[in-house]
Enzyme design. Structure first.
Site, PDB file in Angstrom:
ATOM      1  N   CYS A  53       2.446   1.918 -20.044  1.00  0.00           N
ATOM      2  CA  CYS A  53       3.398   1.912 -20.995  1.00  0.00           C
ATOM      3  C   CYS A  53       4.195   3.056 -20.582  1.00  0.00           C
ATOM      4  O   CYS A  53       3.791   4.304 -20.207  1.00  0.00           O
ATOM      5  CB  CYS A  53       3.078   2.098 -22.339  1.00  0.00           C
ATOM      6  SG  CYS A  53       1.590   0.864 -22.423  1.00  0.00           S
ATOM      7  N   ARG A  75       8.512   1.076 -14.710  1.00  0.00           N
ATOM      8  CA  ARG A  75       6.919   1.133 -14.626  1.00  0.00           C
ATOM      9  C   ARG A  75       6.512  -0.483 -15.030  1.00  0.00           C
ATOM     10  O   ARG A  75       5.465  -0.695 -14.749  1.00  0.00           O
ATOM     11  CB  ARG A  75       6.551   1.880 -15.907  1.00  0.00           C
ATOM     12  CG  ARG A  75       6.972   3.402 -15.596  1.00  0.00           C
ATOM     13  CD  ARG A  75       7.028   4.219 -16.845  1.00  0.00           C
ATOM     14  NE  ARG A  75       5.422   4.416 -17.319  1.00  0.00           N
ATOM     15  CZ  ARG A  75       4.748   5.183 -16.894  1.00  0.00           C
ATOM     16  NH1 ARG A  75       4.998   6.427 -16.221  1.00  0.00           N
ATOM     17  NH2 ARG A  75       3.107   5.489 -17.462  1.00  0.00           N
ATOM     18  N   TRP A  79       3.149  -2.218 -21.660  1.00  0.00           N
ATOM     19  CA  TRP A  79       2.464  -3.027 -20.662  1.00  0.00           C
ATOM     20  C   TRP A  79       0.992  -3.373 -21.379  1.00  0.00           C
ATOM     21  O   TRP A  79       0.065  -2.722 -21.323  1.00  0.00           O
ATOM     22  CB  TRP A  79       2.234  -2.361 -19.391  1.00  0.00           C
ATOM     23  CG  TRP A  79       1.699  -2.954 -18.290  1.00  0.00           C
ATOM     24  CD1 TRP A  79       0.165  -2.929 -17.944  1.00  0.00           C
ATOM     25  CD2 TRP A  79       1.975  -4.070 -17.206  1.00  0.00           C
ATOM     26  NE1 TRP A  79      -0.112  -3.797 -17.016  1.00  0.00           N
ATOM     27  CE2 TRP A  79       0.823  -4.515 -16.699  1.00  0.00           C
ATOM     28  CE3 TRP A  79       3.313  -4.757 -17.261  1.00  0.00           C
ATOM     29  CZ2 TRP A  79       0.882  -5.283 -15.517  1.00  0.00           C
ATOM     30  CZ3 TRP A  79       3.221  -5.512 -16.076  1.00  0.00           C
ATOM     31  CH2 TRP A  79       2.082  -5.791 -15.168  1.00  0.00           C
ATOM     32  N   ASN A 106       0.290   5.390 -24.553  1.00  0.00           N
ATOM     33  CA  ASN A 106       0.196   4.643 -23.603  1.00  0.00           C
ATOM     34  C   ASN A 106      -1.335   5.268 -22.953  1.00  0.00           C
ATOM     35  O   ASN A 106      -1.886   6.354 -23.322  1.00  0.00           O
ATOM     36  CB  ASN A 106       1.128   5.640 -22.200  1.00  0.00           C
ATOM     37  CG  ASN A 106       0.656   5.321 -20.933  1.00  0.00           C
ATOM     38  OD1 ASN A 106      -0.002   4.423 -20.765  1.00  0.00           O
ATOM     39  ND2 ASN A 106       1.118   6.088 -19.902  1.00  0.00           N
ATOM     40  N   GLY A 107      -2.270   4.148 -22.809  1.00  0.00           N
ATOM     41  CA  GLY A 107      -3.550   4.554 -22.439  1.00  0.00           C
ATOM     42  C   GLY A 107      -4.596   3.444 -23.162  1.00  0.00           C
ATOM     43  O   GLY A 107      -3.939   2.242 -23.717  1.00  0.00           O
ATOM     44  N   GLU A 143      -9.163  -6.829   5.152  1.00  0.00           N
ATOM     45  CA  GLU A 143      -7.695  -6.290   4.248  1.00  0.00           C
ATOM     46  C   GLU A 143      -7.031  -5.218   5.089  1.00  0.00           C
ATOM     47  O   GLU A 143      -5.797  -5.315   5.219  1.00  0.00           O
ATOM     48  CB  GLU A 143      -8.512  -5.584   3.219  1.00  0.00           C
ATOM     49  CG  GLU A 143      -7.557  -5.004   2.208  1.00  0.00           C
ATOM     50  CD  GLU A 143      -6.241  -5.764   1.592  1.00  0.00           C
ATOM     51  OE1 GLU A 143      -6.517  -7.082   1.709  1.00  0.00           O
ATOM     52  OE2 GLU A 143      -5.395  -5.312   0.656  1.00  0.00           O
ATOM     53  N   LYS A 156      -2.922  -5.646   5.895  1.00  0.00           N
ATOM     54  CA  LYS A 156      -2.241  -4.864   5.461  1.00  0.00           C
ATOM     55  C   LYS A 156      -1.146  -4.358   7.001  1.00  0.00           C
ATOM     56  O   LYS A 156      -0.191  -4.180   6.708  1.00  0.00           O
ATOM     57  CB  LYS A 156      -2.975  -3.540   5.076  1.00  0.00           C
ATOM     58  CG  LYS A 156      -3.369  -3.697   3.517  1.00  0.00           C
ATOM     59  CD  LYS A 156      -2.201  -3.388   2.645  1.00  0.00           C
ATOM     60  CE  LYS A 156      -2.596  -3.944   1.421  1.00  0.00           C
ATOM     61  NZ  LYS A 156      -2.853  -5.373   1.194  1.00  0.00           N
ATOM     62  N   GLU A 209       1.025  -7.131   7.370  1.00  0.00           N
ATOM     63  CA  GLU A 209       2.511  -7.382   6.675  1.00  0.00           C
ATOM     64  C   GLU A 209       3.310  -6.142   6.459  1.00  0.00           C
ATOM     65  O   GLU A 209       4.508  -6.522   6.415  1.00  0.00           O
ATOM     66  CB  GLU A 209       1.940  -7.837   5.138  1.00  0.00           C
ATOM     67  CG  GLU A 209       1.037  -6.866   4.505  1.00  0.00           C
ATOM     68  CD  GLU A 209       0.471  -7.394   3.115  1.00  0.00           C
ATOM     69  OE1 GLU A 209       1.244  -8.274   2.270  1.00  0.00           O
ATOM     70  OE2 GLU A 209      -0.434  -6.781   2.631  1.00  0.00           O
ATOM     71  N   HIS A 233     -18.745 -14.441  20.213  1.00  0.00           N
ATOM     72  CA  HIS A 233     -18.426 -15.850  20.433  1.00  0.00           C
ATOM     73  C   HIS A 233     -17.167 -16.300  20.867  1.00  0.00           C
ATOM     74  O   HIS A 233     -16.877 -17.033  20.603  1.00  0.00           O
ATOM     75  CB  HIS A 233     -18.956 -16.292  19.159  1.00  0.00           C
ATOM     76  CG  HIS A 233     -20.628 -16.172  18.857  1.00  0.00           C
ATOM     77  ND1 HIS A 233     -21.628 -16.483  19.321  1.00  0.00           N
ATOM     78  CD2 HIS A 233     -21.095 -15.394  17.924  1.00  0.00           C
ATOM     79  CE1 HIS A 233     -22.690 -15.962  19.235  1.00  0.00           C
ATOM     80  NE2 HIS A 233     -22.425 -15.263  18.299  1.00  0.00           N
ATOM     81  N   LYS A 271       6.522 -10.800  -4.080  1.00  0.00           N
ATOM     82  CA  LYS A 271       5.316 -10.145  -4.705  1.00  0.00           C
ATOM     83  C   LYS A 271       4.578 -11.276  -5.234  1.00  0.00           C
ATOM     84  O   LYS A 271       3.493 -11.286  -5.333  1.00  0.00           O
ATOM     85  CB  LYS A 271       5.874  -9.201  -5.586  1.00  0.00           C
ATOM     86  CG  LYS A 271       4.999  -8.378  -6.267  1.00  0.00           C
ATOM     87  CD  LYS A 271       4.166  -7.515  -5.511  1.00  0.00           C
ATOM     88  CE  LYS A 271       2.871  -6.886  -6.329  1.00  0.00           C
ATOM     89  NZ  LYS A 271       2.030  -6.206  -5.427  1.00  0.00           N
TER      90      LYS A 271
HETATM   91  C1  F6R Z   1      -1.255  -8.664   0.357  1.00  0.00           C
HETATM   92  C2  F6R Z   1      -0.920  -9.252  -1.163  1.00  0.00           C
HETATM   93  C3  F6R Z   1      -0.845 -10.696  -1.140  1.00  0.00           C
HETATM   94  C4  F6R Z   1      -1.578 -11.118  -2.487  1.00  0.00           C
HETATM   95  C5  F6R Z   1      -1.482 -12.564  -2.606  1.00  0.00           C
HETATM   96  C6  F6R Z   1      -2.152 -12.939  -3.950  1.00  0.00           C
HETATM   97  O1  F6R Z   1      -0.830  -7.270   0.199  1.00  0.00           O
HETATM   98  O2  F6R Z   1      -0.147  -8.483  -1.867  1.00  0.00           O
HETATM   99  O3  F6R Z   1      -1.695 -11.244  -0.074  1.00  0.00           O
HETATM  100  O4  F6R Z   1      -2.615 -10.638  -2.607  1.00  0.00           O
HETATM  101  O5  F6R Z   1      -0.231 -12.983  -2.612  1.00  0.00           O
HETATM  102  O6  F6R Z   1      -1.243 -12.546  -5.092  1.00  0.00           O
HETATM  103  P1  F6R Z   1      -2.013 -12.595  -6.631  1.00  0.00           P
HETATM  104  O7  F6R Z   1      -3.138 -11.708  -6.618  1.00  0.00           O
HETATM  105  O8  F6R Z   1      -0.826 -12.268  -7.323  1.00  0.00           O
HETATM  106  O9  F6R Z   1      -2.437 -14.064  -6.748  1.00  0.00           O
END
Ligand code: F6R
Length: 612
Positions: free
Chosen positions: A2, A27, A76, A102-103, A485, A489, A492, A508, A607
């Site tokens: 928050c 934030r 939040w 906040n917390g 993962e 990373k 992307e 294989h 996002k």
């Molecule tokens: C990768 C990334 C995406 C999300 C995916 C699912 O860095 O951020 O692969 O993990 O789009 O998103 P959420 O978790 O919001 O369902």
């Protein structure tokens, strides 16, 4: 996560408070509120949604110029939905004391029960409100606002930064912190406080840090800081050279760096408040009863992207601890493939945003087939959280960088807590074992901090790989999702071709692609298949690949198998992804920067993905 702002001085008006919390909007928040303190009365305003549309000059609240101080907050949600009644500030029974926070207060339930038994009436579902009533008790016994706040702070457990005002002492704001940030500011005739520096820039550059368990008393133009016991302390003055934008990123170059550095806190907060007095897990927030869970004979975990990788880690943990078959599926596949589930299936949807269409539709399908649906989400009251039978929140705070970092770590931790909880309820692991693993989880934030501090070593390795175009990430057991993962990373953020593979599967087929110049990143932290990872890596090294290994500190055997080593502190094998993924995030970040890409805004990505 928050946002907190406070002002004591001649200009205590809504405008100044709203300006303060607007500077903390980055934030993320779901609701907001403010309180102005004048002689003998407090004026409160609380709203759900954005501050954006509010014209402060049109607000009736506090317009007569009588206010002497004020506090304001962006929330939040963690405890309780994002509603007006749960928005801060929270007040005591008399409405003469108001607090922002906040917390997380860990012992809020027991304090609430005690206060209610003593006749207090609490109106919100938050953990914060108990603090207003505890201060009320102290002041009713004759204590000053400061003394009553100190007494309250001795009663609460958890992480917090707070600011309290009272109609009895309208010139005073009492502030304190434990584990979450709070800074203080001073300028001609005014004193200020905020959860973050951006809210103070514009008023003053005389900014001071408040340390854990210190209490600050702000009055117009003056600051007095003491320990919790009342001993005076000289607060440390900070040198502020940042402009507003840099300050919003906490001084980091971008949100991704800031959020990677918030990972220890995200892990710690996700673990907070989960254990009872005997150390046993209590997941009341989840809404699924122990009886519901005892009926489960199969678990499905469904997610996309990084959330899917967190789910894969959980499969290893749940099958090991709970001995219940656990399937993991990509959400966009799950819903179209006639999955076999029924009322004895627990279907867990994992989604940082709680809005991803593929995952929410998969959850709808699971519910239609009769499964119990549990959602692991970072956003309180997200669409998925609302539609599910139960919910377990990660508490990473808002994630702004497009690539998931702190939410991914928090998801692994939340899912493993779920695994241990199932083991506790189904009796598949002795309490001592569960306790030991939880204790190991509680030191993870420190291990993540150690891993983060080695960014310079990762940068050195990245600098040697700038010409590389083809990467393989290999792992086995829980190292396999870490490899996936790491590859995601790198794809992307740095736009480099990167395959994540189970190391044993390489021979294989994909081994045909290995040639001099290929980079192979192996996850060689100790797990039951660690030696086999080293053998698999030897196969690619002999074919000319450059080998980078993520290895436990001091593991010379792994180091001997690699061209470059990314060292991480060791932990339980099933917890190792929480630490092991950190240098891979950093590697992708650094290579993105070296190739001139903005890590916060990778091309073609959003996002929150709300389309199929
Ligand atoms: C990768 C990334 C995406 C999300 C995916 C699912 O860095 O951020 O692969 O993990 O789009 O998103 P959420 O978790 O919001 O369902």
């Amino acid at each position: 996560m928050c946002g907190i702002f406070g002002y004591a001085g001649p200009d205590a008006r809504p405008e100044i408070l709203i300006e303060g919390i607007k500077r903390l909007e980055y934030r993320g928040y779901d609701s907001w509120g403010l309180c102005l303190a004048a002689e003998n009365h407090l004026t409160l305003l609380r709203r759900v949604g954005r501050i954006g549309g509010v014209d402060a000059s049109a607000l009736a609240v506090g317009r007569d110029g009588s206010a002497r101080s004020g506090i304001a907050h962006t929330r939040w949600a963690t405890h309780g939905a994002p509603t007006e009644v749960n928005a801060h500030p929270h007040v005591d029974c008399s409405g003469r004391i108001a607090i922002i926070h906040n917390g997380i207060i860990e012992n809020h339930a027991e304090l609430r029960a005690e206060l209610e038994a003593a006749g207090h009436s609490l109106t919100s579902a938050t953990d914060t409100e108990v603090m207003a009533h505890l201060v009320e008790q102290g002041m009713a016994d004759g204590a000053s606002l400061t003394a009553a706040t100190r007494a309250m702070l001795r009663r609460v457990r958890g992480a917090f930064s707070i600011a309290v005002v009272s109609a009895d002492e309208p010139d005073t704001i009492v502030a304190a912190r434990r584990s979450t940030p709070l800074v203080l500011g001073l300028h001609d005739g005014m004193a200020l406080l905020a959860s973050d520096i951006p809210a103070l820039i514009g008023h003053t550059r005389r900014v001071f840090a408040l340390a854990d368990d210190e209490v600050a008393v702000l009055t117009p133009g003056a600051l007095a800081v003491t320990t919790l016991d009342g001993d005076p302390v000289e607060p440390e003055q900070l040198t502020i050279t940042w402009d507003l934008e840099a300050a919003q990123k906490g001084g980091f170059e971008d949100y991704m760096s800031k959020e990677m550095h918030e990972q220890p806190q995200a892990v710690a907060d996700t673990l907070l408040d989960r254990r009872g007095p005997g150390g046993e897990l209590i997941l009341d927030e989840m809404r699924l009863s122990a009886d519901d869970l005892r009926r489960i004979d199969k678990v499905f975990i469904v997610a996309c992207g990084s959330s899917y990788h967190a789910a894969l880690v959980a499969k290893y943990a749940i099958e090991h601890w709970v001995k219940v078959p656990t399937e993991v599926d990509i959400a966009s596949e799950f819903r179209y493939r006639d999955p076999v589930l029924n009322e004895r299936t627990l279907c867990v949807g994992v989604s940082q945003s709680g809005e991803t269409l593929d995952t929410s539709e998969a959850m709808r399908e699971a519910a239609r087939l009769g499964a119990k649906v549990l959602v692991v989400s970072n956003v309180v009251d997200s669409s998925m959280a609302r539609a599910a039978d139960g919910v377990l929140y990660t508490r990473a705070g808002p994630e702004i960088g497009v690539a998931s970092t702190k939410c991914h770590l928090a998801q692994i931790v939340a899912l493993e807590v779920l695994g241990l909880y199932l083991a506790q309820i189904l009796g598949t692991q002795p309490a001592t074992e569960i306790n030991e693993i939880l204790n190991a989880m509680e030191v993870l934030p420190g291990l993540v901090t150690t891993a983060l501090a080695r960014a310079g070593d990762v940068d050195d390795v990245a600098a040697k790989l700038t010409d590389a175009r083809d990467f393989f990430f290999l792992g086995r057991h829980v190292g396999y999702p870490v490899a996936l993962e790491g590859a995601l990373k790198l794809k992307e953020l740095a736009y480099l071709r990167a395959e994540g593979y189970p190391a044993g599967e390489l021979k294989h087929g994909p081994i045909a692609l290995i040639e001099p110049g290929t980079v192979v990143v192996g996850i060689a932290t100790r797990n039951p298949l660690w030696e086999k990872v080293l053998s698999n890596v030897a196969e690619v090294r002999s074919r000319g690949a450059t080998v980078v290994l993520v290895a436990d500190d001091g593991d010379e055997e792994s180091a001997a198998a690699a061209d470059h080593v990314l060292w991480v502190p060791p932990t339980y094998p099933l917890l190792s992804p929480v630490v092991g993924v950190v240098p891979l995030q950093q590697l992708a970040y650094r290579l993105a920067r070296l190739h001139g890409h903005d890590p916060d805004r990778p091309r073609n990505l959003a996002k929150t993905v709300t389309v199929e």
